[in-house]
Scaffold this motif. Structure first.
Motif, PDB file in Angstrom:
ATOM      1  N   ASN A 121       0.772  -1.247   0.000  1.00  0.00           N
ATOM      2  CA  ASN A 121       0.000   0.000   0.000  1.00  0.00           C
ATOM      3  C   ASN A 121       0.798   1.289   0.000  1.00  0.00           C
ATOM      4  O   ASN A 121       0.224   2.356  -0.082  1.00  0.00           O
ATOM      5  CB  ASN A 121      -0.960   0.011   1.193  1.00  0.00           C
ATOM      6  CG  ASN A 121      -1.958  -1.126   1.084  1.00  0.00           C
ATOM      7  OD1 ASN A 121      -2.537  -1.344   0.035  1.00  0.00           O
ATOM      8  ND2 ASN A 121      -2.129  -1.882   2.164  1.00  0.00           N
ATOM      9  N   THR A 122       2.130   1.209   0.102  1.00  0.00           N
ATOM     10  CA  THR A 122       2.876   2.462   0.186  1.00  0.00           C
ATOM     11  C   THR A 122       3.503   2.832  -1.153  1.00  0.00           C
ATOM     12  O   THR A 122       3.881   1.961  -1.938  1.00  0.00           O
ATOM     13  CB  THR A 122       3.971   2.412   1.270  1.00  0.00           C
ATOM     14  OG1 THR A 122       4.505   3.725   1.399  1.00  0.00           O
ATOM     15  CG2 THR A 122       5.106   1.454   0.936  1.00  0.00           C
ATOM     16  N   GLU A 123       3.588   4.115  -1.389  1.00  0.00           N
ATOM     17  CA  GLU A 123       4.279   4.637  -2.575  1.00  0.00           C
ATOM     18  C   GLU A 123       5.574   5.315  -2.126  1.00  0.00           C
ATOM     19  O   GLU A 123       6.315   5.853  -2.930  1.00  0.00           O
ATOM     20  CB  GLU A 123       3.396   5.684  -3.281  1.00  0.00           C
ATOM     21  CG  GLU A 123       2.077   5.139  -3.780  1.00  0.00           C
ATOM     22  CD  GLU A 123       2.226   4.276  -5.026  1.00  0.00           C
ATOM     23  OE1 GLU A 123       2.916   4.714  -5.967  1.00  0.00           O
ATOM     24  OE2 GLU A 123       1.668   3.165  -5.047  1.00  0.00           O
ATOM     25  N   ASP A 124       5.803   5.305  -0.819  1.00  0.00           N
ATOM     26  CA  ASP A 124       6.920   6.034  -0.233  1.00  0.00           C
ATOM     27  C   ASP A 124       8.176   5.155  -0.205  1.00  0.00           C
ATOM     28  O   ASP A 124       8.169   4.084   0.411  1.00  0.00           O
ATOM     29  CB  ASP A 124       6.518   6.463   1.191  1.00  0.00           C
ATOM     30  CG  ASP A 124       7.623   7.232   1.869  1.00  0.00           C
ATOM     31  OD1 ASP A 124       7.862   8.383   1.475  1.00  0.00           O
ATOM     32  OD2 ASP A 124       8.246   6.672   2.794  1.00  0.00           O
ATOM     33  N   ALA A 125       9.229   5.614  -0.868  1.00  0.00           N
ATOM     34  CA  ALA A 125      10.463   4.825  -0.987  1.00  0.00           C
ATOM     35  C   ALA A 125      11.057   4.491   0.377  1.00  0.00           C
ATOM     36  O   ALA A 125      11.506   3.367   0.609  1.00  0.00           O
ATOM     37  CB  ALA A 125      11.483   5.557  -1.843  1.00  0.00           C
ATOM     38  N   GLU A 126      11.053   5.463   1.298  1.00  0.00           N
ATOM     39  CA  GLU A 126      11.661   5.226   2.616  1.00  0.00           C
ATOM     40  C   GLU A 126      10.871   4.193   3.413  1.00  0.00           C
ATOM     41  O   GLU A 126      11.441   3.313   4.055  1.00  0.00           O
ATOM     42  CB  GLU A 126      11.774   6.530   3.397  1.00  0.00           C
ATOM     43  CG  GLU A 126      12.654   6.342   4.623  1.00  0.00           C
ATOM     44  CD  GLU A 126      13.051   7.654   5.281  1.00  0.00           C
ATOM     45  OE1 GLU A 126      13.327   7.626   6.481  1.00  0.00           O
ATOM     46  OE2 GLU A 126      13.078   8.688   4.577  1.00  0.00           O
ATOM     47  N   GLN A 127       9.552   4.304   3.339  1.00  0.00           N
ATOM     48  CA  GLN A 127       8.700   3.336   4.045  1.00  0.00           C
ATOM     49  C   GLN A 127       8.890   1.939   3.460  1.00  0.00           C
ATOM     50  O   GLN A 127       8.974   0.956   4.191  1.00  0.00           O
ATOM     51  CB  GLN A 127       7.235   3.773   3.925  1.00  0.00           C
ATOM     52  CG  GLN A 127       6.436   3.418   5.159  1.00  0.00           C
ATOM     53  CD  GLN A 127       4.981   3.883   5.058  1.00  0.00           C
ATOM     54  OE1 GLN A 127       4.537   4.394   4.035  1.00  0.00           O
ATOM     55  NE2 GLN A 127       4.260   3.692   6.126  1.00  0.00           N
TER      56      GLN A 127
ATOM     57  N   GLU B 267      15.680   4.674  -4.821  1.00  0.00           N
ATOM     58  CA  GLU B 267      14.439   5.387  -5.117  1.00  0.00           C
ATOM     59  C   GLU B 267      13.950   5.094  -6.533  1.00  0.00           C
ATOM     60  O   GLU B 267      13.315   5.920  -7.176  1.00  0.00           O
ATOM     61  CB  GLU B 267      14.610   6.896  -4.867  1.00  0.00           C
ATOM     62  CG  GLU B 267      14.829   7.181  -3.399  1.00  0.00           C
ATOM     63  CD  GLU B 267      14.878   8.652  -3.065  1.00  0.00           C
ATOM     64  OE1 GLU B 267      14.421   9.466  -3.879  1.00  0.00           O
ATOM     65  OE2 GLU B 267      15.375   8.979  -1.976  1.00  0.00           O
ATOM     66  N   SER B 268      14.304   3.903  -7.000  1.00  0.00           N
ATOM     67  CA  SER B 268      13.808   3.469  -8.304  1.00  0.00           C
ATOM     68  C   SER B 268      12.610   2.569  -8.034  1.00  0.00           C
ATOM     69  O   SER B 268      12.778   1.428  -7.621  1.00  0.00           O
ATOM     70  CB  SER B 268      14.918   2.698  -9.031  1.00  0.00           C
ATOM     71  OG  SER B 268      14.357   1.705  -9.835  1.00  0.00           O
ATOM     72  N   LEU B 269      11.436   3.117  -8.221  1.00  0.00           N
ATOM     73  CA  LEU B 269      10.240   2.351  -7.897  1.00  0.00           C
ATOM     74  C   LEU B 269       9.689   1.619  -9.124  1.00  0.00           C
ATOM     75  O   LEU B 269       8.588   1.079  -9.096  1.00  0.00           O
ATOM     76  CB  LEU B 269       9.178   3.261  -7.267  1.00  0.00           C
ATOM     77  CG  LEU B 269       9.610   3.921  -5.945  1.00  0.00           C
ATOM     78  CD1 LEU B 269       8.468   4.679  -5.300  1.00  0.00           C
ATOM     79  CD2 LEU B 269      10.174   2.917  -4.952  1.00  0.00           C
TER      80      LEU B 269
END
Length: 115
Positions: free
Chosen positions: A42-48, A82-84
């Motif tokens: 559910n997250t789009e946040d790289a750090e999370q 940070e390559s999603l």
């Protein structure tokens, strides 16, 4: 028996060390894994993503879930850059692998309670 999904030697060692707490350890691992998977999905946040993948990798590794740990490591490395790109597919693979190991851990729990 060598298995790409589960290192039985790790589980045997854990059972020796944990004794009566072993089934609880298995339960905790499964519950934590569900939680981490939920975050990964559910997250789009790289750090999370990176943090969830890192802790999931550690617990999988400690519990002998070899392939799961490898996939989580790959996800952690990708999130670090940070390559999603391709993240959803990778999370899908982690999901699929957990679907394979989950019943193995549940069976292991039943077996340990029956000892």
């Amino acid at each position: 028996m060598a298995d790409t999904h589960l290192d039985r030697n790790v589980l045997s060692a854990l059972q020796e060390v944990m004794e009566d707490e072993y089934p609880t350890l298995l339960d905790t691992f499964l519950a934590d894994s569900e939680e981490r998977l939920c975050i990964l999905r559910n997250t789009e946040d790289a750090e999370q993503l990176m943090n969830a993948a890192h802790s999931f990798k550690g617990s999988s590794s400690n519990m002998g879930a070899i392939r799961l740990a490898e996939l989580c490591n790959e996800l952690e490395q990708r999130a670090k850059q940070e390559s999603l790109a391709g993240i959803k597919e990778l999370v899908g693979e982690i999901d699929g692998e957990f679907a394979i190991v989950r019943p193995l851990y549940e069976a292991e729990r039943q077996r340990s309670l029956g000892d």
